[in-house]
Scaffold this active site. Structure first.
Site, short mmCIF file in Angstrom:
data_model
loop_
_atom_site.label_atom_id
_atom_site.label_comp_id
_atom_site.label_asym_id
_atom_site.label_seq_id
_atom_site.Cartn_x
_atom_site.Cartn_y
_atom_site.Cartn_z
CG HIS A 1 -1.15 3.81 4.56
ND1 HIS A 1 -1.86 2.98 5.42
CD2 HIS A 1 -0.63 3.02 3.60
CE1 HIS A 1 -1.77 1.73 4.99
NE2 HIS A 1 -1.02 1.73 3.89
CB SER B 1 -0.94 0.00 1.21
OG SER B 1 -0.23 -0.21 2.42
CG ASP C 1 -3.13 4.79 8.12
OD1 ASP C 1 -1.98 4.45 8.44
OD2 ASP C 1 -3.54 4.82 6.95
#
Length: 429
Positions: free
Chosen positions: A396, A141, A393
């Site tokens: 990211h 990702s 998160d």
């Protein structure tokens, strides 16, 4: 000149002219000098740029070799090239602006290397240099995160058309920039080698075959001109490793009767296998050459539990003295840097048909704890008040955000390659 008489020639006496102009000269000096100094200090002069086309100097300019990994983050009032609503390719979980993140200070920083300059990203220059090429982002990702950053910056001057999508969560996608005939793709391959990912319906661990590349991306190598590899975080999960048809060992697998070998060695094997495969398939007489980037490990910034509101709540970058590169972050980066150096030596036998570069972003990313979505991976997580537990998160990166700098650096390397290749052509008989 054209019969026009200068007004100064009307005065026959230099002394008379000086006497009349002297008071005005003093007035201009004392009035305008402070204004000029203020303008220079707070609004330095910048070179004008063509808003529609790249200048020949921006493409052909000699780009000095620079170690972009050492530097500091400095405040930048210009901000990003794009916003969360101007680009339709951002995954919602990284669109911090549209998800209601209240602070926007994280958008106004730029990376300043210690011994060189890192110019602002030039979308037209990138498009011009990659005309008629296929660039592929391959990995986990983080590869997708970097891809979406690039698409959004390029979309400020040229529209990317989505022409292919497949897989769960659209893990395989392709865009086409008709203005320059550029294809940009993303391939989901979190290990680069062949692997079976853990799932809710099968074993709770990954299975990796470290001596076999993932053909989901290598099958298309013949049609790829530039490739950006990015892996790391999926190797931290429990896994069983296979080599030569038998179990090599495992990571975090106490319930299984296998030897615990950790994940560092396997990460090294995966990176090496991927680079060797690219070199062999693209460097020989049957290959058409390729440019290869390997993006180094991107650190996470969890502070405490992942489901607490303040898991990554900082709003400013670290200073260099506040955070050192160490532990797992340093080890993962070192593995990738070492394997890339070995691959570059391996590729020399193909006389420049395979160009390889490490995209060393670990240190600069380590200093940006403020750049993650945190709880804003979900839209307006505190609309009904602050909850005791909320998923964060801290891995990211928000878009726009610090990850845009990765593509700034990549463009500088591409520009240097372009200059070097033109030199080679000029030297050929």
């Amino acid at each position: 000149m054209g019969g026009t008489t200068s007004p100064l020639k009307r005065h026959s006496s230099p002394y008379s002219l000086t006497t009349k102009l002297f008071p005005y000269s003093l007035y201009a000096l004392f009035l305008l000098l402070p204004i000029a100094l203020f303008r220079f200090c707070f609004h330095p002069f910048s070179s004008p740029t063509n808003p529609t086309h790249p200048s020949s100097s921006s493409i052909g300019k000699v780009v000095e070799f620079c170690s972009y990994n050492n530097g500091r983050w400095v405040h930048d009032k210009m901000g990003p090239l794009y916003n969360g609503s101007s680009c339709g390719t951002i995954k919602e979980a990284q669109n911090c602006i549209s998800h209601g993140r209240p602070d926007i200070g994280y958008l106004y920083w730029r990376w300043k290397p210690r011994r060189c300059k890192l110019p602002r990203f030039e979308p037209y220059t990138f498009l011009a240099l990659l005309s008629n090429k296929h660039i592929a982002f391959v990995g986990d990702s983080m590869a997708r995160n970097q891809l979406e950053s690039l698409l959004c910056m390029l979309a400020t001057v040229s529209e990317p058309n989505l022409v292919y999508t497949s897989g769960e969560d659209n893990r395989f996608r392709t865009w086409h920039f008709a203005s320059h005939n550029i294809v940009v793709s993303v391939y989901w391959s979190p290990f680069l080698v062949r692997g079976v990912e853990k799932s809710d319906y099968g074993p709770n661990y990954n299975e990796l075959y470290v001596d076999s590349v993932d053909e989901r991306w290598t099958a298309d190598l013949d049609h790829i001109d530039m490739i950006v590899l990015s892996i790391g975080h999926w190797f931290l999960h429990p896994a069983v490793y296979y080599q030569s048809g038998s179990v090599l060992g495992c990571h975090h697998c106490k319930a299984l009767n296998h030897t615990e070998i950790g994940f560092y060695g396997v990460t090294r094997k995966a990176v090496r296998m991927a680079l060797e495969t690219i070199i062999e398939r693209k460097g020989g007489n049957d290959g058409n050459g390729i440019d290869v980037f390997l993006t180094t490990f991107s650190p996470s910034h969890f502070e405490g539990e992942w489901d607490k509101a303040g898991a990554c709540s900082r709003t400013k970058p670290y200073r260099r003295v506040e955070r050192r590169l160490e532990g797992m972050d340093a080890e993962m980066r070192a593995i990738e840097v070492e394997e890339m150096e070995a691959a570059r030596l391996n590729a020399r036998r193909f006389n420049g048909r395979v160009r390889l570069e490490i995209l060393d972003v670990t240190k600069l990313s380590l200093l940006r704890p403020d750049g993650h979505p945190g709880p804003y991976m979900y839209a307006f997580p505190f609309a009904n008040g602050v909850h005791d537990r909320v998923q964060n998160d801290c891995v990211h990166w928000c878009l726009p955000g610090p990850i845009d700098t990765w593509n700034q650096i990549m463009l500088q390397v591409i520009k240097r390659w372009n200059v070097d290749s033109r030199r080679v052509v000029k030297l050929m008989p």
